[in-house]
Design a protein around this motif. Structure first.
Motif, PDB file in Angstrom:
ATOM      1  N   ILE A  97      32.078  36.386  24.890  1.00 24.71           N
ATOM      2  CA  ILE A  97      33.002  36.401  26.029  1.00 24.71           C
ATOM      3  C   ILE A  97      32.226  36.441  27.344  1.00 24.71           C
ATOM      4  O   ILE A  97      32.651  35.847  28.350  1.00 24.71           O
ATOM      5  CB  ILE A  97      33.983  37.586  25.880  1.00 24.71           C
ATOM      6  N   ILE A 102      32.221  33.885  30.609  1.00 22.36           N
ATOM      7  CA  ILE A 102      32.357  34.277  32.020  1.00 22.36           C
ATOM      8  C   ILE A 102      31.260  33.613  32.844  1.00 22.36           C
ATOM      9  O   ILE A 102      31.523  33.053  33.916  1.00 22.36           O
ATOM     10  CB  ILE A 102      32.315  35.812  32.143  1.00 22.36           C
ATOM     11  N   PHE A 105      29.696  41.562  37.011  1.00 23.41           N
ATOM     12  CA  PHE A 105      31.121  41.402  37.344  1.00 23.41           C
ATOM     13  C   PHE A 105      31.856  42.689  37.018  1.00 23.41           C
ATOM     14  O   PHE A 105      31.393  43.513  36.204  1.00 23.41           O
ATOM     15  CB  PHE A 105      31.717  40.213  36.563  1.00 23.41           C
ATOM     16  N   HIS A 106      33.015  42.868  37.642  1.00 27.01           N
ATOM     17  CA  HIS A 106      33.812  44.064  37.418  1.00 27.01           C
ATOM     18  C   HIS A 106      34.369  44.070  35.992  1.00 27.01           C
ATOM     19  O   HIS A 106      34.847  43.034  35.498  1.00 27.01           O
ATOM     20  CB  HIS A 106      34.952  44.147  38.430  1.00 27.01           C
ATOM     21  N   ASP A 107      34.319  45.242  35.355  1.00 29.10           N
ATOM     22  CA  ASP A 107      34.891  45.407  34.021  1.00 29.10           C
ATOM     23  C   ASP A 107      36.411  45.224  34.102  1.00 29.10           C
ATOM     24  O   ASP A 107      37.060  45.721  35.022  1.00 29.10           O
ATOM     25  CB  ASP A 107      34.555  46.805  33.478  1.00 29.10           C
ATOM     26  N   VAL A 108      36.965  44.527  33.120  1.00 34.60           N
ATOM     27  CA  VAL A 108      38.400  44.246  33.105  1.00 34.60           C
ATOM     28  C   VAL A 108      39.233  45.510  32.815  1.00 34.60           C
ATOM     29  O   VAL A 108      40.417  45.570  33.157  1.00 34.60           O
ATOM     30  CB  VAL A 108      38.696  43.118  32.075  1.00 34.60           C
ATOM     31  N   LEU A 131      29.685  45.405  35.002  1.00 28.95           N
ATOM     32  CA  LEU A 131      28.809  45.082  33.878  1.00 28.95           C
ATOM     33  C   LEU A 131      27.716  44.135  34.367  1.00 28.95           C
ATOM     34  O   LEU A 131      28.014  43.132  35.034  1.00 28.95           O
ATOM     35  CB  LEU A 131      29.603  44.397  32.765  1.00 28.95           C
ATOM     36  N   ASN A 162      25.706  50.861  25.718  1.00 28.40           N
ATOM     37  CA  ASN A 162      26.238  51.272  24.418  1.00 28.40           C
ATOM     38  C   ASN A 162      25.616  50.396  23.341  1.00 28.40           C
ATOM     39  O   ASN A 162      25.682  49.161  23.423  1.00 28.40           O
ATOM     40  CB  ASN A 162      27.768  51.118  24.402  1.00 28.40           C
ATOM     41  N   GLU A 182      29.990  50.322  21.208  1.00 26.87           N
ATOM     42  CA  GLU A 182      29.727  48.933  21.613  1.00 26.87           C
ATOM     43  C   GLU A 182      30.831  48.026  21.085  1.00 26.87           C
ATOM     44  O   GLU A 182      31.179  48.084  19.909  1.00 26.87           O
ATOM     45  CB  GLU A 182      28.374  48.490  21.038  1.00 26.87           C
ATOM     46  N   HIS A 201      24.781  44.389  27.694  1.00 29.75           N
ATOM     47  CA  HIS A 201      25.320  44.565  29.047  1.00 29.75           C
ATOM     48  C   HIS A 201      25.070  46.001  29.473  1.00 29.75           C
ATOM     49  O   HIS A 201      25.102  46.926  28.669  1.00 29.75           O
ATOM     50  CB  HIS A 201      26.818  44.244  29.098  1.00 29.75           C
TER      51      HIS A 201
HETATM   52  P1  AMP Z   1      30.939  48.000  25.385  1.00 31.29           P
HETATM   53  O1  AMP Z   1      32.067  48.808  24.830  1.00 31.29           O
HETATM   54  O2  AMP Z   1      29.772  48.802  25.862  1.00 31.29           O
HETATM   55  O3  AMP Z   1      30.529  46.880  24.433  1.00 31.29           O
HETATM   56  O4  AMP Z   1      31.507  47.336  26.708  1.00 31.29           O
HETATM   57  C1  AMP Z   1      32.222  46.137  26.713  1.00 31.29           C
HETATM   58  C2  AMP Z   1      32.991  46.124  27.993  1.00 31.29           C
HETATM   59  O5  AMP Z   1      33.409  44.798  28.259  1.00 31.29           O
HETATM   60  C3  AMP Z   1      34.246  47.000  27.985  1.00 31.29           C
HETATM   61  O6  AMP Z   1      34.145  47.997  28.999  1.00 31.29           O
HETATM   62  C4  AMP Z   1      35.370  46.004  28.264  1.00 31.29           C
HETATM   63  O7  AMP Z   1      36.384  46.535  29.066  1.00 31.29           O
HETATM   64  C5  AMP Z   1      34.618  44.870  28.944  1.00 31.29           C
HETATM   65  N1  AMP Z   1      35.238  43.566  28.862  1.00 31.29           N
HETATM   66  C6  AMP Z   1      35.716  42.956  27.750  1.00 31.29           C
HETATM   67  N2  AMP Z   1      36.201  41.749  28.076  1.00 31.29           N
HETATM   68  C7  AMP Z   1      36.012  41.585  29.412  1.00 31.29           C
HETATM   69  C8  AMP Z   1      36.310  40.553  30.344  1.00 31.29           C
HETATM   70  N3  AMP Z   1      36.892  39.402  29.963  1.00 31.29           N
HETATM   71  N4  AMP Z   1      35.978  40.737  31.645  1.00 31.29           N
HETATM   72  C9  AMP Z   1      35.389  41.888  32.048  1.00 31.29           C
HETATM   73  N5  AMP Z   1      35.086  42.902  31.219  1.00 31.29           N
HETATM   74  C10 AMP Z   1      35.398  42.757  29.913  1.00 31.29           C
END
Ligand code: AMP
Length: 112
Positions: free
Chosen positions: A3, A7, A26-29, A38, A85, A92, A98
């Motif tokens: 994903i 992006i 980019f900002h976390d969703v 992230l 993570n 994770e 990230h």
């Molecule tokens: P982790 O749990 O450390 O693997 O973090 C993955 C992060 O990616 C989570 O905080 C999600 O909210 C974030 N995330 C997943 N999909 C997207 C997206 N399309 N845009 C921005 N952040 C995302």
């Protein structure tokens, strides 16, 4: 393709705060703090435990980029947390390395 690769290729929208040839931020969703960004390498490393000696410069670049993000989003004085993570116990969820940058609220320690 992950994903985060989508992006970086602009196939999925994101609120991008920093980008160069090697990394994108980019900002976390689903933000866990008022600022939650992230920092992602464009070249996929699944997780930090799978990084190799050849990744050393890119790993350093990720941390240096968190500093750019913190400066841009006014976190330098108030502080911020940098999190990676790795694997199931850490929560994770995206297998593309990230670095989380969290700020603008008081964060507890130890993490839950
Ligand atoms: P982790 O749990 O450390 O693997 O973090 C993955 C992060 O990616 C989570 O905080 C999600 O909210 C974030 N995330 C997943 N999909 C997207 C997206 N399309 N845009 C921005 N952040 C995302």
């Amino acid at each position: 393709m992950t994903i985060f690769e989508k992006i970086a290729r602009r196939e999925i929208p994101a609120n991008i705060v920093w980008e160069d040839d090697e990394v994108i931020a980019f900002h976390d969703v689903d933000p866990k703090a008022p600022v939650h960004v992230l920092v992602v390498p464009k070249r996929v490393i699944p997780r930090v435990a799978e990084s190799m000696p050849a990744d050393q410069a890119l790993l350093g670049k990720l941390l240096l980029t968190t500093r750019h993000v913190a400066e841009k989003l006014d976190l330098l004085e108030s502080g911020y947390r940098v999190v990676i993570n790795n694997g199931p116990d850490a929560g994770e969820s995206v297998p593309h390395l990230h670095v989380h940058v969290l700020g603008k609220r008081r964060l507890s320690w130890p993490p839950g």
